[in-house]
Each structure stands twice: as structure tokens, then as C-alpha cells.
Design a protein around this motif. Structure first.
Motif, PDB file in Angstrom:
ATOM      1  N   VAL A   1       9.230 -35.643 114.945  1.00 47.67           N
ATOM      2  CA  VAL A   1       8.222 -34.619 114.640  1.00 47.67           C
ATOM      3  C   VAL A   1       8.803 -33.577 113.673  1.00 47.67           C
ATOM      4  CG1 VAL A   1       6.899 -32.707 115.645  1.00 47.67           C
ATOM      5  CG2 VAL A   1       6.879 -34.948 116.745  1.00 47.67           C
ATOM      6  N   VAL A   2      10.029 -33.132 113.922  1.00 48.26           N
ATOM      7  CA  VAL A   2      10.671 -32.144 113.040  1.00 48.26           C
ATOM      8  C   VAL A   2      10.842 -32.721 111.639  1.00 48.26           C
ATOM      9  CG1 VAL A   2      12.807 -30.863 112.594  1.00 48.26           C
ATOM     10  CG2 VAL A   2      11.818 -30.885 114.899  1.00 48.26           C
ATOM     11  N   ASN A   3      11.331 -33.932 111.543  1.00 47.37           N
ATOM     12  CA  ASN A   3      11.532 -34.541 110.228  1.00 47.37           C
ATOM     13  C   ASN A   3      10.210 -34.747 109.495  1.00 47.37           C
ATOM     14  OD1 ASN A   3      14.347 -34.591 110.127  1.00 47.37           O
ATOM     15  ND2 ASN A   3      14.412 -36.412 111.405  1.00 47.37           N
ATOM     16  N   TRP A   4       9.149 -35.126 110.206  1.00 46.18           N
ATOM     17  CA  TRP A   4       7.835 -35.247 109.573  1.00 46.18           C
ATOM     18  C   TRP A   4       7.360 -33.892 109.046  1.00 46.18           C
ATOM     19  CZ3 TRP A   4       5.048 -38.581 113.791  1.00 46.18           C
ATOM     20  CH2 TRP A   4       5.399 -39.921 113.628  1.00 46.18           C
ATOM     21  N   ALA A   5       7.605 -32.844 109.815  1.00 49.02           N
ATOM     22  CA  ALA A   5       7.147 -31.517 109.410  1.00 49.02           C
ATOM     23  C   ALA A   5       7.809 -31.069 108.105  1.00 49.02           C
ATOM     24  CB  ALA A   5       7.430 -30.508 110.523  1.00 49.02           C
TER      25      ALA A   5
END
Length: 94
Positions: free
Chosen positions: A34-38
Motif C-alpha cells: 500500500v505504501v509503495n503504491w501510494a
């Protein structure tokens, strides 16, 4: 020093509800994703809010997320996640 309340915050939307809870080590892989997608966007997308055009690689790796979650101190630093009833993580904040 303020302490994080030992309760869950609930946000209700339609038939699903979302809870805001402290992240746990067993959530590390999904929180990392989720962090990397953000920051980078999902593969194959071209988000206008991403930073992929500025930096290469991932924002955080699974190993670093595990370490962060293992060493959380509610008095200093806490990773919170928004989790649907289904268990899917929608977002995070640190």
C-alpha cells in the motif's frame, strides 16, 4: 506524553465498515504494498501524484516494514491502517 487510545475507530460506508487500527507485523507485506503504491503508483499506471518520475525503486521494502512494526512505540511512533471488514488494507499512516 499522549497515548494512543486502546479502542478501534470505525468508519461506516454502505455495507462495509472500515476500522483504523495499529498495524501488526503480520500485516507488513500488505502495508508495504500500500505504501509503495501510494508513492509510486500501481504497476502499469501513471498517477499524477506519484514520485516515480523523481526516484527509482520502491519506497520501502518488506524487511524495513517488519522492523518498523516490530519496534513501534506508541509514545513516539505508530503505524495505523484502515482495514475493511474483509481484512483488506485500504491505507496507512505513520
Amino acid at each position: 506524553i499522549a497515548r494512543w487510545p486502546q479502542r478501534r475507530l470505525a468508519v461506516h460506508a454502505a455495507a462495509q465498515s472500515t476500522q483504523i487500527i495499529p498495524a501488526t507485523v503480520d500485516m507488513a507485506s500488505e502495508v508495504t504494498q500500500v505504501v509503495n503504491w501510494a508513492y509510486r503508483g500501481k504497476e502499469g499506471s501513471d498517477p499524477w501524484t506519484g514520485e516515480a518520475h523523481l526516484l527509482k525503486g520502491v519506497r520501502i521494502r518488506d524487511e524495513a516494514m517488519v522492523e518498523l512494526l516490530q519496534n513501534q512505540d506508541p509514545d513516539r511512533s505508530l503505524v495505523l491502517v484502515a482495514v475493511e471488514d474483509s481484512g483488506r488494507i485500504l491505507g496507512s499512516i505513520h
